[in-house]
Design a protein around this motif. Sequence first.
Motif, PDB file in Angstrom:
ATOM      1  N   GLY A 340       0.814  -1.213   0.000  1.00 32.88           N
ATOM      2  CA  GLY A 340       0.000   0.000   0.000  1.00 32.88           C
ATOM      3  C   GLY A 340       0.844   1.259   0.000  1.00 32.88           C
ATOM      4  O   GLY A 340       1.999   1.274   0.435  1.00 32.88           O
ATOM      5  N   TRP A 341       0.234   2.365  -0.464  1.00 31.60           N
ATOM      6  CA  TRP A 341       0.909   3.660  -0.551  1.00 31.60           C
ATOM      7  C   TRP A 341      -0.136   4.778  -0.446  1.00 31.60           C
ATOM      8  O   TRP A 341      -1.343   4.545  -0.543  1.00 31.60           O
ATOM      9  CB  TRP A 341       1.690   3.772  -1.869  1.00 31.60           C
ATOM     10  CG  TRP A 341       0.845   3.458  -3.075  1.00 31.60           C
ATOM     11  CD1 TRP A 341       0.105   4.304  -3.828  1.00 31.60           C
ATOM     12  CD2 TRP A 341       0.657   2.139  -3.643  1.00 31.60           C
ATOM     13  NE1 TRP A 341      -0.540   3.644  -4.833  1.00 31.60           N
ATOM     14  CE2 TRP A 341      -0.213   2.305  -4.751  1.00 31.60           C
ATOM     15  CE3 TRP A 341       1.140   0.864  -3.343  1.00 31.60           C
ATOM     16  CZ2 TRP A 341      -0.618   1.235  -5.542  1.00 31.60           C
ATOM     17  CZ3 TRP A 341       0.734  -0.186  -4.141  1.00 31.60           C
ATOM     18  CH2 TRP A 341      -0.127  -0.017  -5.217  1.00 31.60           C
ATOM     19  N   GLY A 342       0.331   5.982  -0.249  1.00 28.01           N
ATOM     20  CA  GLY A 342      -0.565   7.126  -0.118  1.00 28.01           C
ATOM     21  C   GLY A 342      -1.265   7.447  -1.426  1.00 28.01           C
ATOM     22  O   GLY A 342      -0.659   7.439  -2.501  1.00 28.01           O
ATOM     23  N   ASP A 343      -2.555   7.752  -1.317  1.00 32.31           N
ATOM     24  CA  ASP A 343      -3.366   8.016  -2.510  1.00 32.31           C
ATOM     25  C   ASP A 343      -3.234   9.479  -2.923  1.00 32.31           C
ATOM     26  O   ASP A 343      -2.994  10.367  -2.101  1.00 32.31           O
ATOM     27  CB  ASP A 343      -4.827   7.679  -2.228  1.00 32.31           C
ATOM     28  CG  ASP A 343      -5.665   7.684  -3.500  1.00 32.31           C
ATOM     29  OD1 ASP A 343      -5.079   7.639  -4.600  1.00 32.31           O
ATOM     30  OD2 ASP A 343      -6.902   7.749  -3.382  1.00 32.31           O
ATOM     31  N   ASN A 344      -3.385   9.742  -4.195  1.00 32.78           N
ATOM     32  CA  ASN A 344      -3.452  11.103  -4.734  1.00 32.78           C
ATOM     33  C   ASN A 344      -4.572  11.119  -5.760  1.00 32.78           C
ATOM     34  O   ASN A 344      -4.499  10.396  -6.763  1.00 32.78           O
ATOM     35  CB  ASN A 344      -2.116  11.492  -5.379  1.00 32.78           C
ATOM     36  CG  ASN A 344      -2.105  12.935  -5.838  1.00 32.78           C
ATOM     37  OD1 ASN A 344      -3.131  13.514  -6.166  1.00 32.78           O
ATOM     38  ND2 ASN A 344      -0.915  13.528  -5.874  1.00 32.78           N
ATOM     39  N   TYR A 367       3.807  -4.572 -12.413  1.00 35.02           N
ATOM     40  CA  TYR A 367       2.390  -4.438 -12.705  1.00 35.02           C
ATOM     41  C   TYR A 367       2.035  -2.981 -12.980  1.00 35.02           C
ATOM     42  O   TYR A 367       2.446  -2.078 -12.247  1.00 35.02           O
ATOM     43  CB  TYR A 367       1.538  -4.924 -11.533  1.00 35.02           C
ATOM     44  CG  TYR A 367       1.574  -6.425 -11.330  1.00 35.02           C
ATOM     45  CD1 TYR A 367       1.829  -7.294 -12.390  1.00 35.02           C
ATOM     46  CD2 TYR A 367       1.342  -6.970 -10.069  1.00 35.02           C
ATOM     47  CE1 TYR A 367       1.855  -8.662 -12.197  1.00 35.02           C
ATOM     48  CE2 TYR A 367       1.363  -8.344  -9.869  1.00 35.02           C
ATOM     49  CZ  TYR A 367       1.620  -9.185 -10.940  1.00 35.02           C
ATOM     50  OH  TYR A 367       1.655 -10.538 -10.742  1.00 35.02           O
ATOM     51  N   LEU A 368       1.264  -2.728 -14.015  1.00 35.25           N
ATOM     52  CA  LEU A 368       0.634  -1.432 -14.258  1.00 35.25           C
ATOM     53  C   LEU A 368      -0.769  -1.494 -13.661  1.00 35.25           C
ATOM     54  O   LEU A 368      -1.605  -2.289 -14.101  1.00 35.25           O
ATOM     55  CB  LEU A 368       0.576  -1.123 -15.754  1.00 35.25           C
ATOM     56  CG  LEU A 368       0.007   0.243 -16.124  1.00 35.25           C
ATOM     57  CD1 LEU A 368       0.869   1.367 -15.568  1.00 35.25           C
ATOM     58  CD2 LEU A 368      -0.126   0.387 -17.646  1.00 35.25           C
ATOM     59  N   LEU A 369      -0.991  -0.675 -12.642  1.00 35.48           N
ATOM     60  CA  LEU A 369      -2.238  -0.741 -11.876  1.00 35.48           C
ATOM     61  C   LEU A 369      -3.101   0.480 -12.153  1.00 35.48           C
ATOM     62  O   LEU A 369      -2.642   1.488 -12.712  1.00 35.48           O
ATOM     63  CB  LEU A 369      -1.911  -0.809 -10.380  1.00 35.48           C
ATOM     64  CG  LEU A 369      -0.913  -1.895  -9.964  1.00 35.48           C
ATOM     65  CD1 LEU A 369      -0.584  -1.753  -8.488  1.00 35.48           C
ATOM     66  CD2 LEU A 369      -1.480  -3.281 -10.273  1.00 35.48           C
ATOM     67  N   GLY A 370      -4.333   0.389 -11.732  1.00 36.38           N
ATOM     68  CA  GLY A 370      -5.261   1.500 -11.859  1.00 36.38           C
ATOM     69  C   GLY A 370      -5.050   2.535 -10.761  1.00 36.38           C
ATOM     70  O   GLY A 370      -3.983   2.618 -10.152  1.00 36.38           O
ATOM     71  N   PRO A 371      -6.099   3.320 -10.443  1.00 34.32           N
ATOM     72  CA  PRO A 371      -5.938   4.407  -9.462  1.00 34.32           C
ATOM     73  C   PRO A 371      -5.977   3.956  -8.008  1.00 34.32           C
ATOM     74  O   PRO A 371      -5.777   4.774  -7.110  1.00 34.32           O
ATOM     75  CB  PRO A 371      -7.132   5.321  -9.774  1.00 34.32           C
ATOM     76  CG  PRO A 371      -8.168   4.414 -10.357  1.00 34.32           C
ATOM     77  CD  PRO A 371      -7.412   3.370 -11.127  1.00 34.32           C
ATOM     78  N   ALA A 372      -6.228   2.652  -7.762  1.00 34.10           N
ATOM     79  CA  ALA A 372      -6.263   2.189  -6.373  1.00 34.10           C
ATOM     80  C   ALA A 372      -4.874   2.285  -5.757  1.00 34.10           C
ATOM     81  O   ALA A 372      -3.859   2.096  -6.430  1.00 34.10           O
ATOM     82  CB  ALA A 372      -6.762   0.756  -6.307  1.00 34.10           C
ATOM     83  N   ALA A 373      -4.854   2.582  -4.453  1.00 32.38           N
ATOM     84  CA  ALA A 373      -3.585   2.828  -3.767  1.00 32.38           C
ATOM     85  C   ALA A 373      -3.101   1.610  -2.993  1.00 32.38           C
ATOM     86  O   ALA A 373      -2.431   1.754  -1.965  1.00 32.38           O
ATOM     87  CB  ALA A 373      -3.716   4.033  -2.838  1.00 32.38           C
TER      88      ALA A 373
END
Length: 549
Positions: A340-344, A367-373
């Motif tokens: 996990g990481w901080g969302d923006n 992995y290329l991920l979507g906007p989920a943090a």
Amino acid sequence: MGKLLNCVKIFVFIIFVLLSRPAVSQTAYLVSPSNGSTEVPIPTLFTWSGSGMEYYWLQVDDDPGFGSPAIDNNYIVSMQYSANSLQQNTTYYWRINGHVYDTWGGFWRGFTGTWSFTSECPRPGPPNLLEPLNGAADIVLPVYFDWDDIFGILEYEIQIDDNSNFSSIEEAFYASVSEYTSSSLDQDTYYFWRIRARFNNSCGWGNWGETWGFSTECPIPNQLSLIYPTNNEIDISAPLMLDWSDELLAEQYHIMLDDDPYYNSPEIDYAFNSYYSDYTVATLDINTTYYWKVLAYNSCGDGNWSQSRRFSTACPIPNPPVQSVPPDGISGLTLPLQIGWGDNPDNISYRLQIDDGLEFGNPIFDYLLGPAASYNISSNLENGKTYYWRIRSENNCGWSNWSSAWQFSLDCPTVTVPVLVAPENGSTDGYLPVILDWDDVPNASTYHILIDNNPAFSSVEIEYDFPAGPSNFYPIGIGESVIYYWKVKASNSCFESDWSQVRSFSGKNIPKCGDVNNDGLVNILDVVYTINFLYKQGYPPCETSEVTK
């Protein structure tokens, strides 16, 4: 003796004349200035009354003993006298003597009693008011007052009030010139004003002049000038302080900001008190053109909107995401594992890499991920191993740099010795191929099996490693009626169990039967019967001697 006699005769004659002169009833009476009067004007008119007098003698002195009279005129034929030479603000004493004639000649009747008076202390009259005119309206602030000069004036006093009886003076000012500018009056208010003056003496102020009135204007604020940001400025970032010129007439400011030049749907439409001529915008969309304008208003009305300006926000690539879990350097983790990481909210995607080396030369995960943090990992990581992970983010302007590499280690759980299940130790009645089975071993990733016809496993017939999954094995190629010995051990990336206990078995080939169920028919039921035996451990379908072709 003859001379003495002559002197006596003359004296007797004089006495005779005096005693034989008839009494004179004529006398003088003082009229004005009255006794004890003050503020007697200069020139001063002295008047008296009397009868039978041919002329009069007037004495005026600031000494009640008349030692040095200021006026000492002994031939005044009328009963009044105007004196121009008296001093101001001085107490004087005066008296009159009358001269009369009788049959024996003229003589002075004698001075009257003494009266006193005090001469005037001159004060100027009120000056003529000039402006603002009486009844004037919409007088611009600050207000300029003007009036006529009076010669010899030391100073003027001006009073201004919003009450005609000057009971609560708004402003009072002393001026040495005949003009004054007031900067403290309120707008949209009716005021009254008056002036008085005084000379350079101790006599004090003259009387107040007439009272004039006027009303001040109710000015709306001026149009504002925008200061920052300059028009068409680019690469602006939030927070942004919008700044404009101060306006003294402003009570409030009204600011509008929109990404539409027509302000149809303002993102900021805000009015606030005019303590400060600036406003801080906390958030702005990136890569966006904004328009803004400001107006000032007060109780008299709205000023005009300022000219509209525009600016464009920067399109910055995002900062590297702030890693959160698992904490850097932690060990003893187990799968599944959350990264996990901080969302923006401005980010549209993330790229996650996990590798067992800091170089990330050939990442295990990329992995290329979507906007989920966050991202959950449940496989493909080995227990007891240290891994490194990093993350970068993308917005509409591009990719951020990689975050720093954080590390974590997976736990390495122990594995137990497999427990053999089937076939029973020493089994000889089974049919080949025999299913070797044992209990599942938790945390095992690999099983290792040995099969030999020697209990010492000195010449292993079958040795096989296979991933933990089904905990059984089908040995192929073993001989009929041969006693075999087998054992199993479990392992993972960290540990390897001891060997299980050793079991033995032997088996025989499945006979080829026709009517294996002895119903006189060869059909599908014979097949079912055979399968039931093989997989359900049913009764043997037939003996080898009964096999038919």
